[in-house]
Design a protein around this motif. Structure first.
Motif, PDB file in Angstrom:
ATOM      1  N   ARG A  97      42.825  43.977  26.816  1.00 51.67           N
ATOM      2  CA  ARG A  97      41.459  44.512  26.882  1.00 51.67           C
ATOM      3  C   ARG A  97      41.455  45.968  27.331  1.00 51.67           C
ATOM      4  O   ARG A  97      40.761  46.807  26.766  1.00 51.67           O
ATOM      5  CB  ARG A  97      40.616  43.655  27.840  1.00 51.67           C
ATOM      6  N   ALA A  98      42.205  46.289  28.372  1.00 52.62           N
ATOM      7  CA  ALA A  98      42.212  47.646  28.914  1.00 52.62           C
ATOM      8  C   ALA A  98      42.808  48.653  27.937  1.00 52.62           C
ATOM      9  O   ALA A  98      42.453  49.828  27.957  1.00 52.62           O
ATOM     10  CB  ALA A  98      42.993  47.681  30.226  1.00 52.62           C
ATOM     11  N   SER A  99      43.697  48.205  27.083  1.00 51.35           N
ATOM     12  CA  SER A  99      44.374  49.136  26.180  1.00 51.35           C
ATOM     13  C   SER A  99      43.701  49.259  24.812  1.00 51.35           C
ATOM     14  O   SER A  99      44.121  50.079  23.998  1.00 51.35           O
ATOM     15  CB  SER A  99      45.840  48.723  26.001  1.00 51.35           C
ATOM     16  N   HIS A 100      42.678  48.468  24.563  1.00 50.53           N
ATOM     17  CA  HIS A 100      41.995  48.517  23.264  1.00 50.53           C
ATOM     18  C   HIS A 100      40.484  48.636  23.450  1.00 50.53           C
ATOM     19  O   HIS A 100      39.727  47.750  23.043  1.00 50.53           O
ATOM     20  CB  HIS A 100      42.335  47.280  22.430  1.00 50.53           C
ATOM     21  N   LEU A 101      40.055  49.711  24.049  1.00 55.97           N
ATOM     22  CA  LEU A 101      38.627  49.933  24.274  1.00 55.97           C
ATOM     23  C   LEU A 101      37.989  50.633  23.085  1.00 55.97           C
ATOM     24  O   LEU A 101      38.635  51.452  22.413  1.00 55.97           O
ATOM     25  CB  LEU A 101      38.412  50.797  25.517  1.00 55.97           C
ATOM     26  N   ARG A 102      36.745  50.332  22.862  1.00 56.78           N
ATOM     27  CA  ARG A 102      35.972  51.095  21.880  1.00 56.78           C
ATOM     28  C   ARG A 102      35.618  52.439  22.501  1.00 56.78           C
ATOM     29  O   ARG A 102      35.647  52.596  23.724  1.00 56.78           O
ATOM     30  CB  ARG A 102      34.704  50.325  21.506  1.00 56.78           C
ATOM     31  N   PRO A 103      35.267  53.422  21.685  1.00 53.96           N
ATOM     32  CA  PRO A 103      34.934  54.752  22.229  1.00 53.96           C
ATOM     33  C   PRO A 103      33.795  54.753  23.246  1.00 53.96           C
ATOM     34  O   PRO A 103      33.760  55.588  24.136  1.00 53.96           O
ATOM     35  CB  PRO A 103      34.548  55.563  20.981  1.00 53.96           C
ATOM     36  N   ASP A 104      32.896  53.800  23.143  1.00 56.95           N
ATOM     37  CA  ASP A 104      31.753  53.754  24.066  1.00 56.95           C
ATOM     38  C   ASP A 104      32.014  52.891  25.297  1.00 56.95           C
ATOM     39  O   ASP A 104      31.115  52.663  26.096  1.00 56.95           O
ATOM     40  CB  ASP A 104      30.507  53.260  23.330  1.00 56.95           C
ATOM     41  N   GLU A 105      33.239  52.402  25.489  1.00 60.94           N
ATOM     42  CA  GLU A 105      33.558  51.526  26.616  1.00 60.94           C
ATOM     43  C   GLU A 105      34.420  52.244  27.652  1.00 60.94           C
ATOM     44  O   GLU A 105      35.213  53.122  27.323  1.00 60.94           O
ATOM     45  CB  GLU A 105      34.333  50.291  26.139  1.00 60.94           C
ATOM     46  N   THR A 106      34.247  51.835  28.897  1.00 58.05           N
ATOM     47  CA  THR A 106      35.124  52.277  29.982  1.00 58.05           C
ATOM     48  C   THR A 106      35.656  51.034  30.690  1.00 58.05           C
ATOM     49  O   THR A 106      35.044  49.968  30.642  1.00 58.05           O
ATOM     50  CB  THR A 106      34.393  53.166  31.009  1.00 58.05           C
ATOM     51  N   TYR A 107      36.787  51.188  31.344  1.00 59.84           N
ATOM     52  CA  TYR A 107      37.439  50.067  32.031  1.00 59.84           C
ATOM     53  C   TYR A 107      37.894  50.592  33.387  1.00 59.84           C
ATOM     54  O   TYR A 107      38.682  51.533  33.462  1.00 59.84           O
ATOM     55  CB  TYR A 107      38.644  49.607  31.204  1.00 59.84           C
ATOM     56  N   THR A 108      37.390  50.010  34.441  1.00 58.84           N
ATOM     57  CA  THR A 108      37.719  50.422  35.801  1.00 58.84           C
ATOM     58  C   THR A 108      38.271  49.229  36.556  1.00 58.84           C
ATOM     59  O   THR A 108      37.731  48.131  36.466  1.00 58.84           O
ATOM     60  CB  THR A 108      36.476  50.956  36.536  1.00 58.84           C
ATOM     61  N   ILE A 109      39.334  49.452  37.307  1.00 61.59           N
ATOM     62  CA  ILE A 109      39.878  48.415  38.172  1.00 61.59           C
ATOM     63  C   ILE A 109      39.294  48.633  39.555  1.00 61.59           C
ATOM     64  O   ILE A 109      39.339  49.746  40.089  1.00 61.59           O
ATOM     65  CB  ILE A 109      41.411  48.467  38.207  1.00 61.59           C
ATOM     66  N   VAL A 110      38.731  47.598  40.121  1.00 61.64           N
ATOM     67  CA  VAL A 110      38.174  47.668  41.470  1.00 61.64           C
ATOM     68  C   VAL A 110      39.136  46.907  42.376  1.00 61.64           C
ATOM     69  O   VAL A 110      39.284  45.697  42.256  1.00 61.64           O
ATOM     70  CB  VAL A 110      36.758  47.055  41.529  1.00 61.64           C
ATOM     71  N   TYR A 111      39.804  47.643  43.255  1.00 60.86           N
ATOM     72  CA  TYR A 111      40.817  47.051  44.133  1.00 60.86           C
ATOM     73  C   TYR A 111      40.218  46.829  45.520  1.00 60.86           C
ATOM     74  O   TYR A 111      39.702  47.761  46.140  1.00 60.86           O
ATOM     75  CB  TYR A 111      42.032  47.977  44.213  1.00 60.86           C
ATOM     76  N   VAL A 112      40.277  45.593  45.997  1.00 67.61           N
ATOM     77  CA  VAL A 112      39.711  45.230  47.300  1.00 67.61           C
ATOM     78  C   VAL A 112      40.860  44.852  48.237  1.00 67.61           C
ATOM     79  O   VAL A 112      41.582  43.887  47.996  1.00 67.61           O
ATOM     80  CB  VAL A 112      38.732  44.040  47.180  1.00 67.61           C
ATOM     81  N   THR A 113      41.031  45.642  49.301  1.00 69.57           N
ATOM     82  CA  THR A 113      42.062  45.334  50.293  1.00 69.57           C
ATOM     83  C   THR A 113      41.463  44.493  51.410  1.00 69.57           C
ATOM     84  O   THR A 113      40.255  44.513  51.638  1.00 69.57           O
ATOM     85  CB  THR A 113      42.657  46.615  50.912  1.00 69.57           C
ATOM     86  N   HIS A 114      42.311  43.762  52.096  1.00 72.05           N
ATOM     87  CA  HIS A 114      41.894  42.930  53.233  1.00 72.05           C
ATOM     88  C   HIS A 114      40.653  42.103  52.872  1.00 72.05           C
ATOM     89  O   HIS A 114      39.679  42.059  53.619  1.00 72.05           O
ATOM     90  CB  HIS A 114      41.627  43.788  54.469  1.00 72.05           C
ATOM     91  N   VAL A 115      40.710  41.444  51.745  1.00 67.55           N
ATOM     92  CA  VAL A 115      39.550  40.744  51.208  1.00 67.55           C
ATOM     93  C   VAL A 115      38.996  39.691  52.172  1.00 67.55           C
ATOM     94  O   VAL A 115      37.794  39.414  52.150  1.00 67.55           O
ATOM     95  CB  VAL A 115      39.883  40.140  49.817  1.00 67.55           C
TER      96      VAL A 115
END
Length: 80
Positions: free
Chosen positions: A23-41
């Motif tokens: 999914r992250a490597s095949h985005l359409r031009p109008d899409e963005t992909y962000t990873i949200v990293y949560v420490t000490h959850v």
């Protein structure tokens, strides 16, 4: 699109599964992909939320270091 990765500590390391990589490597031009990293959850006092860039975007991989390498191979056994 957001992919949330969480850790009980703060190692600054996560794994992307096969479908996440796809999914992250095949985005359409109008899409963005962000990873949200949560420490000490599990710890309200130390929890921290950090947005990270898509590692497959142009500048994204520059902020990451590959920790290991894995290879999944399929083959046919000879008759026997």
């Amino acid at each position: 699109m957001y992919e949330v990765k969480a850790s009980t500590g703060d190692r600054g390391e996560f794994e992307l599964g096969e479908s996440e990589v796809e999914r992250a490597s095949h985005l359409r031009p109008d899409e963005t992909y962000t990873i949200v990293y949560v420490t000490h959850v599990l710890d309200n006092a130390h929890r921290r939320i950090t947005p990270l860039p898509n590692p497959f975007s142009a500048p994204g991989l520059a902020g990451y270091r590959l920790v290991g390498t894995a290879m999944r191979l399929r083959f046919e056994l000879p008759p026997g």
